[in-house]
Design a protein around this motif. Structure first.
Motif, PDB file in Angstrom:
ATOM      1  N   GLN A  19      10.124   0.014   4.919  1.00 37.64           N
ATOM      2  CA  GLN A  19       9.758   1.403   4.390  1.00 37.64           C
ATOM      3  C   GLN A  19      10.625   1.956   4.083  1.00 37.64           C
ATOM      4  O   GLN A  19      11.062   2.804   2.985  1.00 37.64           O
ATOM      5  CB  GLN A  19       8.382   1.579   4.791  1.00 37.64           C
ATOM      6  CG  GLN A  19       6.914   1.105   4.747  1.00 37.64           C
ATOM      7  CD  GLN A  19       6.093   1.875   5.393  1.00 37.64           C
ATOM      8  OE1 GLN A  19       5.523   2.200   5.961  1.00 37.64           O
ATOM      9  NE2 GLN A  19       4.412   0.995   4.951  1.00 37.64           N
ATOM     10  N   GLN A  63       0.321  -1.229   0.438  1.00 33.68           N
ATOM     11  CA  GLN A  63       0.005   0.108  -0.187  1.00 33.68           C
ATOM     12  C   GLN A  63       0.753   1.473  -0.387  1.00 33.68           C
ATOM     13  O   GLN A  63       0.373   2.141  -0.469  1.00 33.68           O
ATOM     14  CB  GLN A  63      -0.901   0.189   1.346  1.00 33.68           C
ATOM     15  CG  GLN A  63      -2.000  -0.817   1.169  1.00 33.68           C
ATOM     16  CD  GLN A  63      -2.726  -0.848   2.473  1.00 33.68           C
ATOM     17  OE1 GLN A  63      -2.709  -0.841   3.468  1.00 33.68           O
ATOM     18  NE2 GLN A  63      -4.124  -1.569   2.247  1.00 33.68           N
ATOM     19  N   TRP A  64       1.242   0.877   0.749  1.00 31.38           N
ATOM     20  CA  TRP A  64       2.510   2.227   0.835  1.00 31.38           C
ATOM     21  C   TRP A  64       3.756   2.610  -0.520  1.00 31.38           C
ATOM     22  O   TRP A  64       3.322   3.683  -0.634  1.00 31.38           O
ATOM     23  CB  TRP A  64       4.140   2.052   1.851  1.00 31.38           C
ATOM     24  CG  TRP A  64       5.271   2.889   1.892  1.00 31.38           C
ATOM     25  CD1 TRP A  64       4.587   4.079   2.369  1.00 31.38           C
ATOM     26  CD2 TRP A  64       6.327   3.457   1.608  1.00 31.38           C
ATOM     27  NE1 TRP A  64       5.833   5.006   2.066  1.00 31.38           N
ATOM     28  CE2 TRP A  64       6.570   4.334   1.736  1.00 31.38           C
ATOM     29  CE3 TRP A  64       6.960   2.109   0.746  1.00 31.38           C
ATOM     30  CZ2 TRP A  64       8.672   4.678   0.953  1.00 31.38           C
ATOM     31  CZ3 TRP A  64       7.952   2.069  -0.023  1.00 31.38           C
ATOM     32  CH2 TRP A  64       8.930   3.235   1.035  1.00 31.38           C
ATOM     33  N   ARG A  71       4.115   0.389 -10.315  1.00 30.28           N
ATOM     34  CA  ARG A  71       3.593  -0.562 -10.420  1.00 30.28           C
ATOM     35  C   ARG A  71       3.573  -1.773  -9.335  1.00 30.28           C
ATOM     36  O   ARG A  71       4.967  -1.337  -9.216  1.00 30.28           O
ATOM     37  CB  ARG A  71       3.029  -0.693 -12.280  1.00 30.28           C
ATOM     38  CG  ARG A  71       2.121  -1.986 -11.281  1.00 30.28           C
ATOM     39  CD  ARG A  71       1.270  -3.108 -12.910  1.00 30.28           C
ATOM     40  NE  ARG A  71       0.014  -3.260 -12.527  1.00 30.28           N
ATOM     41  CZ  ARG A  71      -0.577  -4.456 -13.379  1.00 30.28           C
ATOM     42  NH1 ARG A  71       0.086  -4.834 -14.787  1.00 30.28           N
ATOM     43  NH2 ARG A  71      -1.564  -5.543 -13.031  1.00 30.28           N
ATOM     44  N   SER A 107      -6.453  -3.098  -5.460  1.00 28.56           N
ATOM     45  CA  SER A 107      -6.379  -2.678  -7.113  1.00 28.56           C
ATOM     46  C   SER A 107      -5.707  -4.187  -7.858  1.00 28.56           C
ATOM     47  O   SER A 107      -5.564  -3.829  -9.496  1.00 28.56           O
ATOM     48  CB  SER A 107      -5.072  -1.261  -7.056  1.00 28.56           C
ATOM     49  OG  SER A 107      -3.676  -1.898  -6.135  1.00 28.56           O
ATOM     50  N   GLU A 109       2.653   1.832  -3.339  1.00 29.39           N
ATOM     51  CA  GLU A 109       1.360   2.019  -4.330  1.00 29.39           C
ATOM     52  C   GLU A 109       1.853   4.050  -4.531  1.00 29.39           C
ATOM     53  O   GLU A 109       1.223   4.114  -5.457  1.00 29.39           O
ATOM     54  CB  GLU A 109       0.364   1.514  -3.429  1.00 29.39           C
ATOM     55  CG  GLU A 109      -0.141   0.702  -5.226  1.00 29.39           C
ATOM     56  CD  GLU A 109      -1.589   0.065  -4.975  1.00 29.39           C
ATOM     57  OE1 GLU A 109      -2.294  -0.659  -5.614  1.00 29.39           O
ATOM     58  OE2 GLU A 109      -1.876   0.569  -3.823  1.00 29.39           O
ATOM     59  N   GLN A 110       1.644   4.755  -3.560  1.00 27.54           N
ATOM     60  CA  GLN A 110       1.879   5.744  -2.690  1.00 27.54           C
ATOM     61  C   GLN A 110       3.127   6.021  -3.517  1.00 27.54           C
ATOM     62  O   GLN A 110       3.531   7.933  -3.198  1.00 27.54           O
ATOM     63  CB  GLN A 110       1.526   5.578  -1.756  1.00 27.54           C
ATOM     64  CG  GLN A 110       0.167   5.297  -1.509  1.00 27.54           C
ATOM     65  CD  GLN A 110      -1.201   6.241  -1.645  1.00 27.54           C
ATOM     66  OE1 GLN A 110      -1.233   7.431  -2.501  1.00 27.54           O
ATOM     67  NE2 GLN A 110      -1.724   5.198  -2.932  1.00 27.54           N
ATOM     68  N   GLN A 111       3.734   6.035  -3.639  1.00 28.25           N
ATOM     69  CA  GLN A 111       5.574   6.178  -4.003  1.00 28.25           C
ATOM     70  C   GLN A 111       5.037   7.145  -6.089  1.00 28.25           C
ATOM     71  O   GLN A 111       5.345   5.858  -6.753  1.00 28.25           O
ATOM     72  CB  GLN A 111       6.770   5.520  -4.045  1.00 28.25           C
ATOM     73  CG  GLN A 111       6.242   4.897  -2.001  1.00 28.25           C
ATOM     74  CD  GLN A 111       6.395   5.991  -1.605  1.00 28.25           C
ATOM     75  OE1 GLN A 111       7.238   7.358  -1.172  1.00 28.25           O
ATOM     76  NE2 GLN A 111       4.707   5.817  -0.343  1.00 28.25           N
ATOM     77  N   PRO A 112       6.072   8.196  -6.080  1.00 27.96           N
ATOM     78  CA  PRO A 112       6.047   8.229  -6.783  1.00 27.96           C
ATOM     79  C   PRO A 112       6.735   7.891  -8.239  1.00 27.96           C
ATOM     80  O   PRO A 112       6.748   8.257  -9.009  1.00 27.96           O
ATOM     81  CB  PRO A 112       6.165  10.462  -6.675  1.00 27.96           C
ATOM     82  CG  PRO A 112       6.813   9.697  -5.145  1.00 27.96           C
ATOM     83  CD  PRO A 112       6.511   8.494  -4.689  1.00 27.96           C
TER      84      PRO A 112
END
Length: 153
Positions: free
Chosen positions: A142, A27-28, A37, A45, A30-33
């Motif tokens: 993380q 989940q983390w 994918r 998702s 997925e938020q990283q620029p």
């Protein structure tokens, strides 16, 4: 055989703990620029999420993969190695099933003998990193990945 049997006594609780950490990391990620994918069946998702949850007793497992961003196969590979080479807590290895978090670059390890065309057909690009999540605190996992992702411009 005795060592295997002793490990089986705690396998269930270890898998639950590792799966919970893997979900949090996925989940983390997925938020990283810098991440293009994330592949993890525990994520809503994921295209086969519902099937995986039925078959895997509601847990996604301890292994996930993600693609870093890049404009060419060479840049993807370089970016993947920027992440991997920056690790200070997590380990680099090709095996799975440890209590420590392990990362690998499948295009140069487990799938290294395939041609580039065969790897692409299998979804194994130069930017793919596989993570077998262990029992470290999720914040430590993380933070180590963030250190590596910060190396990608």
């Amino acid at each position: 055989a005795w060592v295997v049997l002793k490990g089986m006594e705690t396998l269930g609780i270890r898998m639950e703990a590792q799966s919970a950490r893997a979900l949090a990391v996925a989940q983390w990620l997925e938020q990283q620029p810098q991440v293009a994918r994330v592949y993890y069946p525990g994520l809503a998702s994921h295209p086969q999420h519902e099937l995986a949850m039925r078959q895997q007793s509601g847990i996604g497992g301890a292994v996930l993969s993600f693609d870093v961003k890049g404009d060419s196969p060479e840049q993807l590979r370089a970016n993947a190695f920027r992440v991997i080479d920056s690790l200070q807590v997590l380990s680099i290895a090709t095996n799975l099933g440890d209590t420590k978090t392990i990362l690998t670059h499948p295009a140069t390890t487990s799938h290294g003998r395939l041609s580039e065309e065969q790897r692409q057909a299998a979804g194994i690009g130069q930017g793919l990193i596989r993570v077998a999540v262990g029992l470290e605190h999720v914040n430590d996992i993380q933070a180590d990945l963030a250190r590596g992702l910060s190396q990608i411009s």
